[in-house]
Write an enzyme that holds these catalytic residues in place. Sequence first.
Site, PDB file in Angstrom:
ATOM      1  N   ASP A  87      -7.786  -7.452   0.982  1.00  0.00           N
ATOM      2  CA  ASP A  87      -6.940  -7.479   2.178  1.00  0.00           C
ATOM      3  C   ASP A  87      -7.736  -6.871   3.314  1.00  0.00           C
ATOM      4  OD1 ASP A  87      -5.638  -4.659   3.255  1.00  0.00           O
ATOM      5  OD2 ASP A  87      -6.420  -4.523   1.220  1.00  0.00           O
TER       6      ASP A  87
ATOM      7  N   HIS B 208      -5.667 -19.830  12.698  1.00  0.00           N
ATOM      8  CA  HIS B 208      -6.982 -20.311  12.278  1.00  0.00           C
ATOM      9  C   HIS B 208      -7.710 -19.284  11.419  1.00  0.00           C
ATOM     10  CE1 HIS B 208     -10.959 -21.905  12.041  1.00  0.00           C
ATOM     11  NE2 HIS B 208     -11.387 -20.723  12.467  1.00  0.00           N
TER      12      HIS B 208
ATOM     13  N   ASP C 282       0.867  -1.176   0.000  1.00  0.00           N
ATOM     14  CA  ASP C 282       0.000   0.000   0.000  1.00  0.00           C
ATOM     15  C   ASP C 282       0.904   1.226   0.000  1.00  0.00           C
ATOM     16  OD1 ASP C 282      -2.052   1.742   0.230  1.00  0.00           O
ATOM     17  OD2 ASP C 282      -2.697   1.128   2.226  1.00  0.00           O
ATOM     18  N   SER C 283       0.470   2.286  -0.667  1.00  0.00           N
ATOM     19  CA  SER C 283       1.343   3.442  -0.903  1.00  0.00           C
ATOM     20  C   SER C 283       1.569   4.316   0.319  1.00  0.00           C
ATOM     21  CB  SER C 283       0.738   4.313  -1.996  1.00  0.00           C
ATOM     22  OG  SER C 283      -0.473   4.885  -1.510  1.00  0.00           O
ATOM     23  N   GLY C 284       0.722   4.187   1.331  1.00  0.00           N
ATOM     24  CA  GLY C 284       0.806   5.057   2.503  1.00  0.00           C
ATOM     25  C   GLY C 284      -0.277   6.109   2.544  1.00  0.00           C
TER      26      GLY C 284
ATOM     27  N   GLY D 146     -11.416   4.020  -0.654  1.00  0.00           N
ATOM     28  CA  GLY D 146     -12.424   4.855   0.003  1.00  0.00           C
ATOM     29  C   GLY D 146     -13.634   4.109   0.518  1.00  0.00           C
TER      30      GLY D 146
ATOM     31  N   CYS E  27      -6.940 -26.195  14.495  1.00  0.00           N
ATOM     32  CA  CYS E  27      -8.120 -27.070  14.518  1.00  0.00           C
ATOM     33  C   CYS E  27      -7.743 -28.549  14.545  1.00  0.00           C
ATOM     34  CB  CYS E  27      -9.014 -26.763  13.317  1.00  0.00           C
ATOM     35  SG  CYS E  27      -9.834 -25.156  13.469  1.00  0.00           S
TER      36      CYS E  27
END
Length: 377
Positions: A265, A334, A89-91, A215, A308
């Site tokens: 993500d 998990h 991610d660019s920040g 956004g 599990c």
Amino acid sequence: MKFEKLGQSGRARRGRLTLEHGVVETPVFMPVGTYGTVKGMLPRDIEDIQAQIILGNTFHLYLRPGLEVIKQHGGLHDFIKWNKPILTDSGGFQVFSLGAMRKIKEEGVTFRSPIDGSKVFLSPEISMEIQHVLNSDIVMIFDECTPYPATHEEAQKSLQLSLRWAKRCKAHHHDELKNKNALFGIIQGGMYEDLRDESLNGLLEIGFDGYAIGGLSVGEPKEEMIKVLDYLPNKMPHDKPRYLMGVGKPEDIVEAVRRGVDMFDCVMPTRNARNGHYFVTDGLVRIRNSKYRHDQGPLDPHCDCYTCKNFTRAYLFHLEKCGEMLASMLGTIHNLRYYQRLTEGMRDALDNGTFDEFVQDFYARRGLEVPPCPVDE
């Protein structure tokens, strides 16, 4: 970067991304490794849950450990000992999160470091340079994340600044740095359809390897998010990957895939694990509930993760009650495996022509009706 569309059901897409450090099958969920680590996970744990690609953060890695250290390791992959693809991610979102601590101008953003209060300047060019040093397989443009709520005028002003920055990102990434890794544009425009169109069309004119929806998941009601997803993904290029940033709950991911999104993500699976909230095939387990004190069953009988296969709910309840760090570690293993299984299940269903049945079963297990979804004529 190469993107192949392998199949489709309604608007849902099955794809394959070929990147510098490997192949990524889509739909895909990317665990978030903000500081160069997925919280509570060893690199081998991330491989064990069968993650294909992880996310790092330009803003945080720039502040600490800094570019010099990462440069000495030849990039982020060797620094963190992860040999599969990384998206950074660019920040822009982190700068947006700083609120009053930042000043936005045409040149870029000046802000106070959340670490030591020193003044830091970040611009489209600097963001591209950082991500070049990181050697990210997928580089995100530096943009301004439109806040929610925002008036039409505020959202338009914000997206137009982001478009001017997008042009500068592309020029610096391709022409100056000669970076061969993929560069994705980010569509802004708030909750306004005409502004989402303006943002998308502006990005298409510049031309990117993939396109992200930015956004969202910034405080808007779910209905507003779904409205944007009903409208926007189908207008995005059909031959390029589509990435929904920062979303979200399992239901949100299923709904976004139904509407044609490929990549996701979110910090939710890791953050929830640290709070004793575990995602399971039939919904959610809040392990701190005393009903699990004597529960001899696995967290999720349908799950193949280390947690599990080896431990009971009673043991996880005990660890949580004692405040043991192992509770967070086992829970994170998990939850992230659950998200991988969710996207694996959708890929298999798209391969087998059973995607509608997958969606029906997903909601039936939660005792919910399948929400409506746009259908193309």
